[in-house]
Design a protein around this motif. Structure first.
Motif, PDB file in Angstrom:
ATOM      1  N   PRO A  36       0.815  -1.215   0.000  1.00  0.00           N
ATOM      2  CA  PRO A  36       0.000   0.000   0.000  1.00  0.00           C
ATOM      3  C   PRO A  36       0.847   1.264   0.000  1.00  0.00           C
ATOM      4  O   PRO A  36       2.033   1.245   0.352  1.00  0.00           O
ATOM      5  CB  PRO A  36      -0.803  -0.122   1.298  1.00  0.00           C
ATOM      6  CG  PRO A  36       0.103  -0.904   2.209  1.00  0.00           C
ATOM      7  CD  PRO A  36       0.793  -1.895   1.315  1.00  0.00           C
ATOM      8  N   LEU A  37       0.226   2.365  -0.375  1.00  0.00           N
ATOM      9  CA  LEU A  37       0.890   3.661  -0.301  1.00  0.00           C
ATOM     10  C   LEU A  37       1.133   4.019   1.166  1.00  0.00           C
ATOM     11  O   LEU A  37       0.268   3.806   2.014  1.00  0.00           O
ATOM     12  CB  LEU A  37       0.005   4.735  -0.944  1.00  0.00           C
ATOM     13  CG  LEU A  37      -0.218   4.618  -2.462  1.00  0.00           C
ATOM     14  CD1 LEU A  37      -1.335   5.575  -2.894  1.00  0.00           C
ATOM     15  CD2 LEU A  37       1.071   4.914  -3.209  1.00  0.00           C
ATOM     16  N   LYS A  38       2.291   4.580   1.447  1.00  0.00           N
ATOM     17  CA  LYS A  38       2.600   4.965   2.821  1.00  0.00           C
ATOM     18  C   LYS A  38       1.838   6.216   3.238  1.00  0.00           C
ATOM     19  O   LYS A  38       1.482   6.384   4.413  1.00  0.00           O
ATOM     20  CB  LYS A  38       4.105   5.182   2.969  1.00  0.00           C
ATOM     21  CG  LYS A  38       4.938   3.917   2.785  1.00  0.00           C
ATOM     22  CD  LYS A  38       6.419   4.197   2.978  1.00  0.00           C
ATOM     23  CE  LYS A  38       7.231   2.923   2.808  1.00  0.00           C
ATOM     24  NZ  LYS A  38       8.700   3.167   2.980  1.00  0.00           N
ATOM     25  N   ASP A  39       1.590   7.104   2.277  1.00  0.00           N
ATOM     26  CA  ASP A  39       0.906   8.360   2.573  1.00  0.00           C
ATOM     27  C   ASP A  39      -0.044   8.657   1.420  1.00  0.00           C
ATOM     28  O   ASP A  39       0.371   9.177   0.374  1.00  0.00           O
ATOM     29  CB  ASP A  39       1.917   9.491   2.741  1.00  0.00           C
ATOM     30  CG  ASP A  39       1.288  10.786   3.245  1.00  0.00           C
ATOM     31  OD1 ASP A  39       0.091  11.004   2.985  1.00  0.00           O
ATOM     32  OD2 ASP A  39       2.007  11.587   3.879  1.00  0.00           O
ATOM     33  N   VAL A  40      -1.332   8.323   1.591  1.00  0.00           N
ATOM     34  CA  VAL A  40      -2.301   8.490   0.504  1.00  0.00           C
ATOM     35  C   VAL A  40      -2.494   9.962   0.161  1.00  0.00           C
ATOM     36  O   VAL A  40      -2.564  10.336  -1.012  1.00  0.00           O
ATOM     37  CB  VAL A  40      -3.647   7.847   0.882  1.00  0.00           C
ATOM     38  CG1 VAL A  40      -4.688   8.086  -0.212  1.00  0.00           C
ATOM     39  CG2 VAL A  40      -3.473   6.346   1.114  1.00  0.00           C
ATOM     40  N   ALA A  41      -2.573  10.820   1.167  1.00  0.00           N
ATOM     41  CA  ALA A  41      -2.758  12.252   0.912  1.00  0.00           C
ATOM     42  C   ALA A  41      -1.601  12.817   0.095  1.00  0.00           C
ATOM     43  O   ALA A  41      -1.803  13.615  -0.823  1.00  0.00           O
ATOM     44  CB  ALA A  41      -2.900  13.007   2.228  1.00  0.00           C
ATOM     45  N   ARG A 266      -2.202   3.097  -5.736  1.00  0.00           N
ATOM     46  CA  ARG A 266      -1.833   4.068  -6.765  1.00  0.00           C
ATOM     47  C   ARG A 266      -2.896   5.156  -6.849  1.00  0.00           C
ATOM     48  O   ARG A 266      -4.085   4.878  -6.732  1.00  0.00           O
ATOM     49  CB  ARG A 266      -1.688   3.401  -8.135  1.00  0.00           C
ATOM     50  CG  ARG A 266      -1.376   4.388  -9.275  1.00  0.00           C
ATOM     51  CD  ARG A 266      -1.364   3.716 -10.643  1.00  0.00           C
ATOM     52  NE  ARG A 266      -0.180   2.881 -10.811  1.00  0.00           N
ATOM     53  CZ  ARG A 266       0.033   2.116 -11.885  1.00  0.00           C
ATOM     54  NH1 ARG A 266      -0.868   2.078 -12.859  1.00  0.00           N
ATOM     55  NH2 ARG A 266       1.127   1.386 -11.985  1.00  0.00           N
ATOM     56  N   VAL A 267      -2.449   6.382  -7.040  1.00  0.00           N
ATOM     57  CA  VAL A 267      -3.349   7.510  -7.284  1.00  0.00           C
ATOM     58  C   VAL A 267      -2.917   8.157  -8.589  1.00  0.00           C
ATOM     59  O   VAL A 267      -1.744   8.492  -8.769  1.00  0.00           O
ATOM     60  CB  VAL A 267      -3.302   8.553  -6.148  1.00  0.00           C
ATOM     61  CG1 VAL A 267      -4.257   9.703  -6.463  1.00  0.00           C
ATOM     62  CG2 VAL A 267      -3.656   7.921  -4.814  1.00  0.00           C
ATOM     63  N   THR A 268      -3.872   8.323  -9.498  1.00  0.00           N
ATOM     64  CA  THR A 268      -3.596   8.942 -10.791  1.00  0.00           C
ATOM     65  C   THR A 268      -4.614  10.040 -11.023  1.00  0.00           C
ATOM     66  O   THR A 268      -5.785   9.896 -10.680  1.00  0.00           O
ATOM     67  CB  THR A 268      -3.689   7.905 -11.931  1.00  0.00           C
ATOM     68  OG1 THR A 268      -2.949   6.742 -11.578  1.00  0.00           O
ATOM     69  CG2 THR A 268      -3.113   8.484 -13.225  1.00  0.00           C
ATOM     70  N   ALA A 269      -4.181  11.139 -11.608  1.00  0.00           N
ATOM     71  CA  ALA A 269      -5.080  12.252 -11.903  1.00  0.00           C
ATOM     72  C   ALA A 269      -4.816  12.762 -13.308  1.00  0.00           C
ATOM     73  O   ALA A 269      -3.741  12.547 -13.874  1.00  0.00           O
ATOM     74  CB  ALA A 269      -4.891  13.379 -10.886  1.00  0.00           C
ATOM     75  N   GLY A 270      -5.832  13.437 -13.879  1.00  0.00           N
ATOM     76  CA  GLY A 270      -5.671  14.024 -15.197  1.00  0.00           C
ATOM     77  C   GLY A 270      -6.845  13.753 -16.110  1.00  0.00           C
ATOM     78  O   GLY A 270      -8.006  13.773 -15.691  1.00  0.00           O
TER      79      GLY A 270
END
Length: 300
Positions: A36-41, A266-270
């Motif tokens: 998992p991501l360590k820091d989602v924000a 994973r977080v992706t934007a665009g």
């Protein structure tokens, strides 16, 4: 009864005991969970300023901007996930960045994308957004999309196959529209967020229905199914309408692993199509399980 066995089946936040034939096959994950991501924000913030095929948030808004943030409703994420909910973390981070960029909070709207689902109470929205956001924002700033309110909708035209496209006015009339999605399957995410979650029966009837001449491709197959093709065509109509106003739709997606509870990896934007491609990579790697043989009944 003879030749039966009791199985424990997840049911919302609970489990139910079901007596099924002993020969019942239990389909389980075969791939270990991605870390998992360590820091989602922090991952959300990174995605906002390094988006895919899109300008960063800092170039999209200013002090006078009117901003609308759509997000998946509580029915939009079925598997249990590690708290706090990704949607709450993402929306909260976007609000922080908007404030840092000088956007007046009074010009921000939060919209729960219910599509044709029922509306949700503030208490239920708190389970998604967290109590601080849910109870700090009044009903004029945090509300459910209303698919039956004509004054709340804008008709944008038709696709090349004559599919009507009608969406919430905030998608088109805001200076910047942002959507936070947490796809739990290939069926969700991408342009579906707006053309279903923030649409009306007039549009949704074109794809949420049986097809007399359907090819038999599962809606969970993003490459061959007609379902995502229709959604993408509708998304192109939204994109064209926004382009006429010098604006672009901005999508944020959080992809989850297959642990229990699930965690963001994973977080992706665009731009929605490219963002969703990144999410599909995780879904394919973490949630697709090969099954041999044909079954008569599926219990889930």
């Amino acid at each position: 009864m003879k030749h039966e066995k009791t199985f424990s089946i997840p049911y919302g936040d609970l489990k139910v005991e079901a007596r099924l034939p002993e020969r019942t096959t239990v389909i389980r994950r075969t791939t270990p969970p991605m870390p998992p991501l360590k820091d989602v924000a922090a991952a959300v913030r990174e995605a906002l300023y390094n988006p895919v095929a899109h300008e960063p948030l800092s170039k999209l808004v200013g002090p006078k901007s009117r901003v609308a943030i759509g997000f998946d409703d509580p029915i939009g994420f079925c598997p249990a996930q590690k708290q706090p909910d990704f949607r709450g973390v993402a929306v909260g981070t976007v609000l922080e960045e908007l404030e840092r960029l000088g956007v007046d909070r009074r010009n921000v709207r939060l919209i729960c994308a219910v599509g044709l689902h029922r509306k949700w109470t503030t208490r239920e929205l708190a389970a998604v957004l967290g109590e601080e956001i849910a109870y700090r924002w009044g009903p004029s700033a945090l509300f459910n999309h209303d698919a039956e309110d004509p004054e709340n909708l804008v008709f944008l035209g038709e696709t090349k196959r004559n599919m009507e496209v009608e969406v919430n006015r905030h998608v088109i009339e805001s200076d910047q529209f942002i959507y936070v999605s947490n796809p739990w399957s290939p069926f969700n995410g991408g342009w579906k967020s707006a053309v279903v979650g923030l649409s009306s029966y007039r549009s949704i009837r074109h794809h949420h229905r049986p097809y007399p001449k359907a090819a038999g491709k599962s809606t969970m197959d993003p490459k061959r199914s007609a379902f995502p093709k229709l959604l993408n065509e509708m998304g192109e109509v939204i994109e064209a309408a926004l382009a006429e106003r010098g604006r672009r739709y901005f999508q944020i997606e959080g992809a989850m692993n297959n642990s229990a509870p699930q965690e963001a990896v994973r977080v992706t934007a665009g731009h929605p199509p490219q963002v969703h491609e990144k999410t599909l990579e995780i879904l394919q790697a973490q949630h697709v399980v090969d099954v041999k043989g044909q079954f008569d009944v599926v219990v889930y």
